[in-house]
Design an enzyme around this catalytic site. Sequence first.
Site, PDB file in Angstrom:
ATOM      1  N   HIS A  86       0.816  -1.212   0.000  1.00 55.30           N
ATOM      2  CA  HIS A  86       0.000   0.000   0.000  1.00 55.30           C
ATOM      3  C   HIS A  86       0.850   1.264   0.000  1.00 55.30           C
ATOM      4  CE1 HIS A  86       0.102  -0.053   4.561  1.00 55.30           C
ATOM      5  NE2 HIS A  86       0.042   1.241   4.389  1.00 55.30           N
ATOM      6  N   ASP A 222       1.165  -7.642   2.291  1.00 52.37           N
ATOM      7  CA  ASP A 222       1.286  -6.207   2.012  1.00 52.37           C
ATOM      8  C   ASP A 222       2.758  -5.767   1.831  1.00 52.37           C
ATOM      9  OD1 ASP A 222       0.853  -3.508   1.792  1.00 52.37           O
ATOM     10  OD2 ASP A 222      -0.498  -3.374   3.499  1.00 52.37           O
ATOM     11  N   SER A 644       3.914   2.245   8.475  1.00 53.42           N
ATOM     12  CA  SER A 644       3.730   1.222   7.460  1.00 53.42           C
ATOM     13  C   SER A 644       5.014   1.001   6.689  1.00 53.42           C
ATOM     14  CB  SER A 644       2.640   1.623   6.488  1.00 53.42           C
ATOM     15  OG  SER A 644       1.423   1.170   6.978  1.00 53.42           O
TER      16      SER A 644
HETATM   17  N1  ARG Z   1      -4.667   0.417   7.497  1.00 58.44           N
HETATM   18  C1  ARG Z   1      -3.345   0.389   6.981  1.00 58.44           C
HETATM   19  C2  ARG Z   1      -2.696   1.794   7.067  1.00 58.44           C
HETATM   20  O1  ARG Z   1      -3.264   2.675   7.651  1.00 58.44           O
HETATM   21  C3  ARG Z   1      -3.289  -0.165   5.603  1.00 58.44           C
HETATM   22  C4  ARG Z   1      -3.932   0.697   4.594  1.00 58.44           C
HETATM   23  C5  ARG Z   1      -4.001   0.104   3.232  1.00 58.44           C
HETATM   24  N2  ARG Z   1      -5.024   0.784   2.524  1.00 58.44           N
HETATM   25  C6  ARG Z   1      -6.266   0.293   2.370  1.00 58.44           C
HETATM   26  N3  ARG Z   1      -7.227   1.102   2.030  1.00 58.44           N
HETATM   27  N4  ARG Z   1      -6.519  -0.970   2.522  1.00 58.44           N
HETATM   28  O2  ARG Z   1      -2.018   2.265   6.225  1.00 58.44           O
HETATM   29  N1  ASP Z   2      -1.307   1.311   7.934  1.00 57.49           N
HETATM   30  C1  ASP Z   2      -0.663   2.411   8.601  1.00 57.49           C
HETATM   31  C2  ASP Z   2       0.374   3.113   7.709  1.00 57.49           C
HETATM   32  O1  ASP Z   2       0.212   3.230   6.529  1.00 57.49           O
HETATM   33  C3  ASP Z   2      -0.054   1.941   9.870  1.00 57.49           C
HETATM   34  C4  ASP Z   2      -0.979   2.136  11.011  1.00 57.49           C
HETATM   35  O2  ASP Z   2      -1.737   3.098  11.011  1.00 57.49           O
HETATM   36  O3  ASP Z   2      -0.883   1.336  11.931  1.00 57.49           O
HETATM   37  O4  ASP Z   2       1.320   3.682   8.166  1.00 57.49           O
END
Ligand code: ARG
Ligand code: ASP
Length: 709
Positions: A86, A222, A644
Amino acid sequence: MKRIVLTVLSIFILLTSQLRADEGMWIPLLIEKFNIEDMQAKGFKLSAEDIYSINQACIKDAIVIFGRGCTGELVSDQGLILTNHHCGYGAIQRHSSIENDYLTDGFWAMSKQEELPNPELTVTFLERIEDVTDQVLDGVKKKHTEAERKEIIEKNAEKIESEAVEAPDLTASVRSFYYGNQYFLFIYKQYKDVRLVGAPPSAIGKFGGDTDNWVWPRHTGDFSVFRIYADKDNNPAEYSPDNVPYKPKKFLPISLKGIDEGDFTWVLGYPGGTSQYITSDAIRLIKEVRNPNRVAVRDKRIEVMNKYMDANDTIRIKYASKNAGASNSWKRWKGEIVGLERLNAIEKKEKLEQDFMNWAKKNKEYKGVLPELGKIYDNIEEYAVAMDYYWEAIRSVEVIRFAARFRDLIEMAQSDEQNDNWESEIEELEKQTERFFKDYVVKIDQEIFEQLLPMYFNNVDEEFQPEIKGLNDNYKEYVNSIYQSTIFTDKDKVLEALNGSKEDVKALSEDPAYKLFSEFSDVVKEEVYPVYDSLDLKANQLYRLYMKGLMEMQDDKILFPDANFTMRVSYGEVKGSYPRDGIIYKYYTTLDGVIEKDNPKIYDYDVPDRLKELYESKDYGRYEVDGTVPVCFIATNHTTGGNSGSPVLDAEGNLIGLNFDRMWEGIMSDMVFDPAHSRNITLDIRYVLFIIDKFAGADHLIEEMKIIE
Ligand code: ARG
Ligand code: ASP
């Protein structure tokens, strides 16, 4: 006797380490002072110098800021880096088309010649950190107002930064910690030639999609792979075919030894922002007003995008990255509301504030701070609401956002003076125009705006509503009239205006989309920002005092500074959890779970055939554990957005996984960390290597890495 003493001591250590939650994002420079003993007691085998040192190559030299908001790490002596899928998503998406759909099919460069350049992507190394609090605060006196203080600090910081940049490739940045109680200087070196080396198909890299996002158990692969290129002297250079792979000072060895529950793990990366010390009023505002408002607007935006993406593959590719971005915060905001509620966060904060008030009876300096902060929250709500709706319901509309980018140029055209930046601004806007139209679908944008525009008027205080000619209650008709008459939905017309005369550019100020943008932005600039900003400035001053008081009141504890996208160390242990009555979360998932979720009818769960074949033939090689391949695991490391792609490391500093998410039940950890439920989600490095090696057959990449079995 000696043995008894030892046992008592170790029980004590055990107790204190159990009492201390794994909360915290620590400054690498201060690990030696604040954390190393605790870390080692919990199992860490290295020294603070191994993490951060200015005298020798250390682990921080293997870590980069990836792009603008992620972390990455070096895994070979030829500049190879790993980050999340991502995080590389934008780059992968930009190289994708219906013919070369790397989002769907994945991409693997089988030689260095096939690696794909990404003109806008950079990686940034941290050279060193210095405590510059005294220099930054030099000349600041009690009598100064907050605005005067800010001005002095900015001047001092600028001077420190310019003196610190002794080589052309370096940049310097002074950052505030603990609301301005402390300041640190960061020296960075940025590389500009970063090439895409590999990415799994989205059905692996984004497996589970937004359905599984922020949720455990998780089966998302990921990751993506990039390579840094440098000039012949290993220095940063713009993209050139003559550049060579970057030679790092340090890269991370990879451990295939695996993990067990209770193992020490740590994360080194760039958490973007937290607000751990905000008051109960601030939490109430977020939980009861701001998050629900923002969620409601995005509900609509995402719904429209999904409708069109589901119906058409070209649109799916064009809107993939936009949709992912919008959905990600949308879901996090929702989870925060639930988590704050469940944790009774407001009551917890109120209790802390009660303690503080009691303590402040004897510490007069702090007596007024919480009541004063309370007054700010009494007044800020309507302004915060207006700002949120402005950004979420107006500025998120693509045509408005695009038109807004022309403001500088239009203002130049309106002025009689010659502006030296004219040509470069035109050039920049031409580039932005190309990029904008590559992924723009006007009917989606228009339908979104039809839904969002009334939300602004129905929810924002009347005094912050611009008076708009021609707008009555028929929003749909009005929006349609804008899209019919603006040129900002038509690439040729925009380019024509950019290539035309100054008069042509000036005429853009009368374009309906641009006019609408300026009507909103004028109201916000004149009525909302001035008050909001002054309340915010005052709040920052009060928080600085409150923070200082909190540190004095709890002087047996070390409070970590809020994340601010500077490098931090988080540490904790591999650990499952009990999310709800009757449910136990195991600490890891496996390939079996990927196959369990397989459903070709659901886009997010459509497992690629090649992966199913590997599963059938159990061709797992050295990545096999108990007849399957580990996929993800959870641990108690305190992380947030920006982390991330961060390396998750073992006690010896070997890479065991890539951080990529947090768990739903503990997602409010930006405000309150809950040791029982806050978990970071890590992609197991063995799944990464399995996919690169067995799935993609890119074993030449594995050969570059240093693998410990
Ligand atoms: N939740 C994770 C973060 O905040 C992964 C995000 C990936 N994006 C998504 N829309 N699935 O970055
Ligand atoms: N998925 C998040 C990022 O892109 C990480 C998180 O918020 O825990 O940095």
